[in-house]
Design an enzyme around this catalytic site. Sequence first.
Site, PDB file in Angstrom:
ATOM      1  N   ARG A   1      12.944 -10.158   2.713  1.00 19.52           N
ATOM      2  CA  ARG A   1      13.648  -8.916   3.012  1.00 19.52           C
ATOM      3  C   ARG A   1      14.914  -9.210   3.816  1.00 19.52           C
ATOM      4  O   ARG A   1      14.937 -10.107   4.662  1.00 19.52           O
ATOM      5  CB  ARG A   1      12.747  -7.956   3.808  1.00 19.52           C
ATOM      6  CG  ARG A   1      11.601  -7.396   3.004  1.00 19.52           C
ATOM      7  CD  ARG A   1      10.969  -6.198   3.657  1.00 19.52           C
ATOM      8  NE  ARG A   1      10.523  -6.435   5.020  1.00 19.52           N
ATOM      9  CZ  ARG A   1       9.663  -5.648   5.667  1.00 19.52           C
ATOM     10  NH1 ARG A   1       9.170  -4.584   5.070  1.00 19.52           N
ATOM     11  NH2 ARG A   1       9.302  -5.920   6.909  1.00 19.52           N
TER      12      ARG A   1
ATOM     13  N   ARG B   1      -7.698   3.083  12.230  1.00 24.48           N
ATOM     14  CA  ARG B   1      -7.362   1.686  12.504  1.00 24.48           C
ATOM     15  C   ARG B   1      -8.492   0.957  13.229  1.00 24.48           C
ATOM     16  O   ARG B   1      -8.475  -0.275  13.328  1.00 24.48           O
ATOM     17  CB  ARG B   1      -6.088   1.597  13.352  1.00 24.48           C
ATOM     18  CG  ARG B   1      -4.827   1.988  12.604  1.00 24.48           C
ATOM     19  CD  ARG B   1      -3.590   1.733  13.449  1.00 24.48           C
ATOM     20  NE  ARG B   1      -2.366   2.113  12.756  1.00 24.48           N
ATOM     21  CZ  ARG B   1      -1.697   1.331  11.929  1.00 24.48           C
ATOM     22  NH1 ARG B   1      -2.144   0.106  11.687  1.00 24.48           N
ATOM     23  NH2 ARG B   1      -0.589   1.743  11.353  1.00 24.48           N
TER      24      ARG B   1
ATOM     25  N   ARG C   1      15.856  -9.808   9.691  1.00 22.72           N
ATOM     26  CA  ARG C   1      15.368  -9.320  10.975  1.00 22.72           C
ATOM     27  C   ARG C   1      14.406 -10.342  11.577  1.00 22.72           C
ATOM     28  O   ARG C   1      13.710 -11.057  10.856  1.00 22.72           O
ATOM     29  CB  ARG C   1      14.643  -7.978  10.808  1.00 22.72           C
ATOM     30  CG  ARG C   1      15.518  -6.873  10.256  1.00 22.72           C
ATOM     31  CD  ARG C   1      14.811  -5.540  10.259  1.00 22.72           C
ATOM     32  NE  ARG C   1      13.427  -5.618   9.816  1.00 22.72           N
ATOM     33  CZ  ARG C   1      12.642  -4.565   9.622  1.00 22.72           C
ATOM     34  NH1 ARG C   1      13.111  -3.351   9.843  1.00 22.72           N
ATOM     35  NH2 ARG C   1      11.401  -4.692   9.206  1.00 22.72           N
TER      36      ARG C   1
ATOM     37  N   ARG D   1       1.808 -11.369  12.827  1.00 23.57           N
ATOM     38  CA  ARG D   1       1.488  -9.975  12.503  1.00 23.57           C
ATOM     39  C   ARG D   1       0.235  -9.902  11.633  1.00 23.57           C
ATOM     40  O   ARG D   1      -0.620  -9.015  11.817  1.00 23.57           O
ATOM     41  CB  ARG D   1       2.657  -9.315  11.774  1.00 23.57           C
ATOM     42  CG  ARG D   1       3.864  -9.042  12.658  1.00 23.57           C
ATOM     43  CD  ARG D   1       5.096  -8.712  11.834  1.00 23.57           C
ATOM     44  NE  ARG D   1       4.904  -7.536  11.001  1.00 23.57           N
ATOM     45  CZ  ARG D   1       5.710  -7.220   9.981  1.00 23.57           C
ATOM     46  NH1 ARG D   1       6.728  -8.019   9.671  1.00 23.57           N
ATOM     47  NH2 ARG D   1       5.490  -6.126   9.276  1.00 23.57           N
TER      48      ARG D   1
ATOM     49  N   LYS E   1       0.814  -1.218   0.000  1.00 22.51           N
ATOM     50  CA  LYS E   1       0.000   0.000   0.000  1.00 22.51           C
ATOM     51  C   LYS E   1       0.847   1.268   0.000  1.00 22.51           C
ATOM     52  O   LYS E   1       0.472   2.268  -0.612  1.00 22.51           O
ATOM     53  CB  LYS E   1      -0.973  -0.002   1.182  1.00 22.51           C
ATOM     54  CG  LYS E   1      -0.358  -0.118   2.545  1.00 22.51           C
ATOM     55  CD  LYS E   1      -1.434  -0.227   3.624  1.00 22.51           C
ATOM     56  CE  LYS E   1      -0.835  -0.292   5.018  1.00 22.51           C
ATOM     57  NZ  LYS E   1       0.003  -1.489   5.220  1.00 22.51           N
TER      58      LYS E   1
END
Length: 212
Positions: A126, A87, A155, A166, A13
Site C-alpha cells: 500500500r 473483539r 506509511r 499488528r 473482510k
Amino acid sequence: MRLIIFGPPGAGKGTQAGLLEERHGITQISTGDILREAMAQETELGQKAKSYIDAGELVPDALVRDLAEQAIADEGHDDFMLDGYPRTDQQAEWLTEFLASNETPLDGVLSMKVPDDVLVRRLSRRRVHEETGETYHLDHDPPPEDVDPDLIVQRSDDEPETIQNRLDVYREETALLATYYEERDLLVPVDGTGGIEEVFGRIEEALDALER
C-alpha cells in the site's frame, strides 16, 4: 442472516462484507464506522465517546456495546454482518445475551484465513499520496503515471515489521474469541487467499451450508 466476520488486517473482510451487502442485502455493521458517525452527528452516545477520545482514553467496552446493539436494533435484528465487534470473549457473551433476548441468535461467524506472508505482502504494497492522502496499491491500484512518484510514500504502519507486530497482537486478542464460537459450532473458516471474486464464492458456499 445474522453474521460476524473477522480476520487479521489485510484479510479483505471489509471488501467481502461490502459485497455481501451489495449482492445479498446483508448490512455491514462496522463499529469503527458507527463510532465515527455517532461523533460526527453528535448523538448522545457519540458525545460520550468523543469525551473519552479527546481525553486520550479508550472508548469503554460498555459504550461500544451500546452502539453495536443500537445498530443491530436499527436493522430489525436481522440481515446484518458485524465487522469489528465483538473483539473479546466478554463482548461475545454480551452479544449472545442481547440476541437471545430478542430470539435472534447468530447464524454463523466467518473467520477469514490468510497466511502471514500473504498479509504482509498485501499491506506492505500500500502507498499513500503525501499531499492528498489518497491511497493506492502497487499491485491492484497503482498511482497514475502523471502523479509525482516522490509524493507516493509508504506509511510507517505499512512497513513489514510493523505489520507483523499488528498480526501478532490481533491473534493474541482474537484467540479466545475464535475458541468461544468454535465451541458453539458457529465458527466457519474461509480461505481468504486468491482474487476477490474467488474468495466471495467461498463465502457464498459457506452461507449456503449455514442455511441448510
